[in-house]
Design a protein around this motif. Structure first.
Motif, PDB file in Angstrom:
ATOM      1  N   MET A   8       0.822  -1.206   0.000  1.00  0.00           N
ATOM      2  CA  MET A   8       0.000   0.000   0.000  1.00  0.00           C
ATOM      3  C   MET A   8       0.861   1.264   0.000  1.00  0.00           C
ATOM      4  SD  MET A   8      -3.052  -0.646  -0.474  1.00  0.00           S
ATOM      5  CE  MET A   8      -3.466   1.071  -0.373  1.00  0.00           C
ATOM      6  N   GLY A   9       2.007   1.188   0.682  1.00  0.00           N
ATOM      7  CA  GLY A   9       2.899   2.362   0.724  1.00  0.00           C
ATOM      8  C   GLY A   9       3.266   2.783  -0.681  1.00  0.00           C
ATOM      9  N   GLY A  10       3.646   1.776  -1.477  1.00  0.00           N
ATOM     10  CA  GLY A  10       4.045   2.041  -2.860  1.00  0.00           C
ATOM     11  C   GLY A  10       2.890   2.640  -3.652  1.00  0.00           C
ATOM     12  N   VAL A  11       1.714   2.096  -3.428  1.00  0.00           N
ATOM     13  CA  VAL A  11       0.537   2.563  -4.181  1.00  0.00           C
ATOM     14  C   VAL A  11       0.254   4.021  -3.826  1.00  0.00           C
ATOM     15  CG1 VAL A  11      -1.955   2.257  -4.471  1.00  0.00           C
ATOM     16  CG2 VAL A  11      -0.466   0.244  -4.374  1.00  0.00           C
ATOM     17  N   GLU A  12       0.294   4.316  -2.499  1.00  0.00           N
ATOM     18  CA  GLU A  12      -0.014   5.693  -2.064  1.00  0.00           C
ATOM     19  C   GLU A  12       1.052   6.653  -2.566  1.00  0.00           C
ATOM     20  OE1 GLU A  12      -0.222   4.788   1.998  1.00  0.00           O
ATOM     21  OE2 GLU A  12      -2.315   4.118   1.939  1.00  0.00           O
ATOM     22  N   ALA A  13       2.315   6.201  -2.564  1.00  0.00           N
ATOM     23  CA  ALA A  13       3.390   7.067  -3.055  1.00  0.00           C
ATOM     24  C   ALA A  13       3.157   7.341  -4.532  1.00  0.00           C
ATOM     25  CB  ALA A  13       4.736   6.363  -2.854  1.00  0.00           C
ATOM     26  N   PHE A  14       2.761   6.326  -5.255  1.00  0.00           N
ATOM     27  CA  PHE A  14       2.604   6.439  -6.710  1.00  0.00           C
ATOM     28  C   PHE A  14       1.374   7.278  -7.067  1.00  0.00           C
ATOM     29  CE2 PHE A  14       4.676   4.240 -10.258  1.00  0.00           C
ATOM     30  CZ  PHE A  14       3.890   4.641 -11.318  1.00  0.00           C
ATOM     31  N   LEU A  15       0.249   7.024  -6.388  1.00  0.00           N
ATOM     32  CA  LEU A  15      -1.019   7.637  -6.796  1.00  0.00           C
ATOM     33  C   LEU A  15      -1.428   8.816  -5.913  1.00  0.00           C
ATOM     34  CD1 LEU A  15      -3.106   4.385  -7.440  1.00  0.00           C
ATOM     35  CD2 LEU A  15      -1.859   5.751  -9.114  1.00  0.00           C
ATOM     36  N   GLY A  16      -0.734   8.948  -4.770  1.00  0.00           N
ATOM     37  CA  GLY A  16      -1.166  10.009  -3.829  1.00  0.00           C
ATOM     38  C   GLY A  16      -2.130   9.410  -2.832  1.00  0.00           C
ATOM     39  N   LYS A  17      -2.107   9.916  -1.615  1.00  0.00           N
ATOM     40  CA  LYS A  17      -2.892   9.333  -0.523  1.00  0.00           C
ATOM     41  C   LYS A  17      -4.387   9.409  -0.802  1.00  0.00           C
ATOM     42  CE  LYS A  17      -1.109   8.695   4.137  1.00  0.00           C
ATOM     43  NZ  LYS A  17      -1.245   7.246   3.817  1.00  0.00           N
ATOM     44  N   GLU A  18      -4.808  10.463  -1.516  1.00  0.00           N
ATOM     45  CA  GLU A  18      -6.261  10.617  -1.666  1.00  0.00           C
ATOM     46  C   GLU A  18      -6.778   9.825  -2.864  1.00  0.00           C
ATOM     47  OE1 GLU A  18      -3.885  12.731  -1.913  1.00  0.00           O
ATOM     48  OE2 GLU A  18      -3.959  12.834  -4.109  1.00  0.00           O
ATOM     49  N   SER A  19      -5.909   8.988  -3.458  1.00  0.00           N
ATOM     50  CA  SER A  19      -6.360   8.204  -4.616  1.00  0.00           C
ATOM     51  C   SER A  19      -7.523   7.288  -4.239  1.00  0.00           C
ATOM     52  CB  SER A  19      -5.183   7.344  -5.105  1.00  0.00           C
ATOM     53  OG  SER A  19      -5.640   6.060  -5.483  1.00  0.00           O
ATOM     54  N   PRO A  20      -8.611   7.340  -4.990  1.00  0.00           N
ATOM     55  CA  PRO A  20      -9.773   6.475  -4.709  1.00  0.00           C
ATOM     56  C   PRO A  20      -9.404   4.989  -4.729  1.00  0.00           C
ATOM     57  CG  PRO A  20     -10.315   8.129  -6.382  1.00  0.00           C
ATOM     58  CD  PRO A  20      -8.829   8.212  -6.162  1.00  0.00           C
ATOM     59  N   ALA A  21      -8.529   4.624  -5.650  1.00  0.00           N
ATOM     60  CA  ALA A  21      -8.132   3.213  -5.738  1.00  0.00           C
ATOM     61  C   ALA A  21      -7.397   2.801  -4.465  1.00  0.00           C
ATOM     62  CB  ALA A  21      -7.245   3.001  -6.961  1.00  0.00           C
ATOM     63  N   ALA A  22      -6.520   3.685  -3.991  1.00  0.00           N
ATOM     64  CA  ALA A  22      -5.774   3.374  -2.754  1.00  0.00           C
ATOM     65  C   ALA A  22      -6.755   3.255  -1.594  1.00  0.00           C
ATOM     66  CB  ALA A  22      -4.745   4.464  -2.491  1.00  0.00           C
ATOM     67  N   GLU A  23      -7.762   4.138  -1.589  1.00  0.00           N
ATOM     68  CA  GLU A  23      -8.759   4.148  -0.503  1.00  0.00           C
ATOM     69  C   GLU A  23      -9.533   2.830  -0.473  1.00  0.00           C
ATOM     70  OE1 GLU A  23      -9.205   5.867   1.944  1.00  0.00           O
ATOM     71  OE2 GLU A  23     -11.172   5.208   2.628  1.00  0.00           O
ATOM     72  N   GLU A  24      -9.974   2.385  -1.654  1.00  0.00           N
ATOM     73  CA  GLU A  24     -10.802   1.152  -1.648  1.00  0.00           C
ATOM     74  C   GLU A  24      -9.952  -0.060  -1.284  1.00  0.00           C
ATOM     75  OE1 GLU A  24     -12.887   0.427  -5.310  1.00  0.00           O
ATOM     76  OE2 GLU A  24     -11.082   0.104  -6.479  1.00  0.00           O
ATOM     77  N   LEU A  25      -8.670  -0.050  -1.673  1.00  0.00           N
ATOM     78  CA  LEU A  25      -7.817  -1.188  -1.293  1.00  0.00           C
ATOM     79  C   LEU A  25      -7.574  -1.181   0.215  1.00  0.00           C
ATOM     80  CD1 LEU A  25      -5.325  -1.188  -4.306  1.00  0.00           C
ATOM     81  CD2 LEU A  25      -6.946  -3.015  -3.697  1.00  0.00           C
ATOM     82  N   ARG A  26      -7.376   0.020   0.781  1.00  0.00           N
ATOM     83  CA  ARG A  26      -7.165   0.112   2.242  1.00  0.00           C
ATOM     84  C   ARG A  26      -8.383  -0.464   2.960  1.00  0.00           C
ATOM     85  NH1 ARG A  26      -4.476   4.967   1.510  1.00  0.00           N
ATOM     86  NH2 ARG A  26      -6.409   6.156   1.432  1.00  0.00           N
ATOM     87  N   LYS A  27      -9.572  -0.067   2.498  1.00  0.00           N
ATOM     88  CA  LYS A  27     -10.820  -0.533   3.131  1.00  0.00           C
ATOM     89  C   LYS A  27     -10.930  -2.045   3.016  1.00  0.00           C
ATOM     90  CE  LYS A  27     -14.131   3.254   2.709  1.00  0.00           C
ATOM     91  NZ  LYS A  27     -14.887   3.795   1.546  1.00  0.00           N
ATOM     92  N   LEU A  28     -10.597  -2.574   1.816  1.00  0.00           N
ATOM     93  CA  LEU A  28     -10.739  -4.014   1.595  1.00  0.00           C
ATOM     94  C   LEU A  28      -9.809  -4.785   2.523  1.00  0.00           C
ATOM     95  CD1 LEU A  28     -11.897  -6.412   0.179  1.00  0.00           C
ATOM     96  CD2 LEU A  28     -10.469  -5.950  -1.810  1.00  0.00           C
ATOM     97  N   PHE A  29      -8.567  -4.315   2.664  1.00  0.00           N
ATOM     98  CA  PHE A  29      -7.625  -5.035   3.536  1.00  0.00           C
ATOM     99  C   PHE A  29      -8.028  -4.922   4.999  1.00  0.00           C
ATOM    100  CE2 PHE A  29      -4.718  -6.940   0.719  1.00  0.00           C
ATOM    101  CZ  PHE A  29      -4.548  -6.106  -0.375  1.00  0.00           C
TER     102      PHE A  29
END
Ligand SMILES: CC(=O)Nc1cnc2ccccc2c1
Length: 456
Positions: A251-272
């Motif tokens: 997730m760290g890599g994803v947030e770094a790549f897309l930014g913390k407010e990325s919707p995709a990062a948000e839904e993955l965080r919720k799923l995990f």
């Protein structure tokens, strides 16, 4: 088999009439290419597997549905270059209609949901175990049909649906003796790719085709796909960026790549986070190279794999919120997975987890001493069956030894023998194969004796 019996009778009949047996072309005993017969021992394994699939589905509150194996070809003409639609088992029927054996169940399910939309109470949690077909040039001798457990949830837009589906899949793995060390489930979201493509200026209508191509990358070298990607307007730098994002494994890599407010990062965080609540975190692996090959996925995607990396994907699924619109219907969020019957059996076999003994056969074998007592033996068998006792009635006289041997082979618990002198006295002899106890009983007491014997 019936043709073989007819042929045999014809020969015998021919000889009996004194004429030469008619020269009959011998039937080809193999089933059609790419298909297989399921003899009783294979059927026991299939029933065991489907029994677990059904058991998990109902313990998660899913309801079973079905649809015709034959559908209009138009359900599958998505023109997104997917393998599953390029190998349709399709034909023109005698009414001139273009039809196809279904290659997957989701389009039939979508048709059914659209048909019943107004009367459905959402969310809909349905499952099915359809036989699905493909027409492959038999160059590779692969199967043209398989059974695929489908689990789908309609009307839930949040990742709670995907968490429930992952929970069900893991529950199945645990019930058949697999652990998180044996099997993992790669989880990703197509939103990751969509956000990257967006940042690269790739228009939205190219995202699906890009995903289908990207899915091929784990089956063929970049060169084979780069051309098609270029055709979609993805230059060198964009492809490089895509490959970078596909390397992301946390997730760290994803947030770094897309930014913390990325919707995709948000839904993955919720799923995990929800996965943690199901207690299935050990089974999940974030892997941004997973996009799955079906065009209609729009959000999360996931696939189960064997951690030794020897086999093809065990199961796969994801969110497909736009499927009804693609059929001209109103949008309705949906997520689901398909779980084939082939790879899982290979994996269980490799791990020595296939069920061993055949399930119990009939509880009792019943036979008459000779032909005169066939009626008597039949009466006894019928009376036991009426009490719910499974009976294998011997249908033609053979040596008593052979009947006992048969009873042992089929795993029967009792042998009931109808012999002349006992039958005169209204009795039969009952032998318990577990204890070798043998006793004569009045016919009317046999059922209660067997039922009391707490038969397995
Ligand atoms: C391993 C295996 O039997 N795969 C398989 C077999 N038949 C299919 C038929 C339709 C779609 C996918 C299929 C996939």
């Amino acid at each position: 088999a019936s043709a073989a019996v007819l042929q045999d009778a014809e020969k015998r009949g021919g000889a009996a009439r004194g004429g030469p047996p008619a020269a009959v072309e011998k039937l080809d005993l193999k089933p059609p290419k790419g298909t297989r017969d399921v003899f009783p021992e294979d059927m026991r394994l299939r029933n065991w597997l489907f029994g677990h699939w059904r058991g998990v589905a109902s313990s998660f509150g899913f309801e079973e549905y079905d649809a015709p194996v034959l559908e209009s070809e138009s359900l599958y003409t998505r023109k997104s270059g997917e393998e599953v639609t390029q190998q349709l088992y399709c034909f023109e029927d005698k009414g001139g209609r273009r039809v196809s054996l279904r290659p997957e169940m989701t389009p039939s399910l979508a048709r059914m949901v659209m048909a019943k939309r107004k009367s459905l109470t959402l969310p809909v949690k349905w499952f099915s175990i359809p036989q699905c077909w493909r027409y492959e040039r038999m160059t590779r001798g692969r199967r043209r049909e398989h059974y695929q457990w489908n689990m789908d949830i309609w009307g839930v837009s949040g990742v709670a649906a995907e968490a429930e589906l992952l929970g069900a899949m893991v529950t199945f793995f645990e019930r058949v003796g697999l652990r998180a060390e044996d099997v993992g489930i790669r989880v990703n979201s197509r939103g990751v790719l969509t956000e990257v493509l967006h940042s690269l200026g790739v228009p939205g209508d190219k995202h699906t085709a890009t995903c289908v191509l990207v899915d091929k990358l784990d089956k063929m070298p970049l060169e084979a796909v780069a051309g098609d990607l270029a055709e979609l307007g993805l230059e060198e730098t964009s492809v490089k960026r895509l490959l970078e994002v596909m390397e992301l494994r946390d997730m760290g890599g994803v947030e770094a790549f897309l930014g913390k407010e990325s919707p995709a990062a948000e839904e993955l965080r919720k799923l995990f986070a929800l996965a943690e609540s199901y207690g299935i975190s050990d089974w999940l692996v974030l892997d941004c190279s997973v996009v799955r090959g079906l065009a209609y996925y729009t959000g999360t995607v996931f696939e189960a794999f064997d951690r030794r990396g020897k086999l093809r994907a065990i199961a796969g699924g994801g969110r497909y919120d736009a499927l009804l619109e693609s059929f001209g219907g109103e949008a309705l969020p949906a997520a689901g997975f398909g779980f084939g019957d082939a790879v899982i059996v290979e994996l269980l076999s490799d791990r020595g987890l296939l069920p061993k003994e055949a399930g119990p056969g009939a509880t009792a074998v019943v036979f008459g001493w000779d032909d005169e007592l066939q009626g008597a033996a039949t009466e006894v068998a019928a009376s036991l069956r009426r009490e719910g006792i499974s009976v294998d009635l011997v249908l033609q006289p053979r040596k008593t030894k052979a009947n006992f041997k048969h009873a042992t082979r089929v795993g029967a618990t009792y042998v009931v023998m109808v012999a002349p002198s006992e039958w005169e006295a209204g009795k039969v002899s009952v032998k318990d194969l577990r204890t070798s106890d043998q006793k004569e009983l009045p016919v009317g007491e046999v059922a209660s004796h067997i039922l009391a014997g707490d038969v397995a």
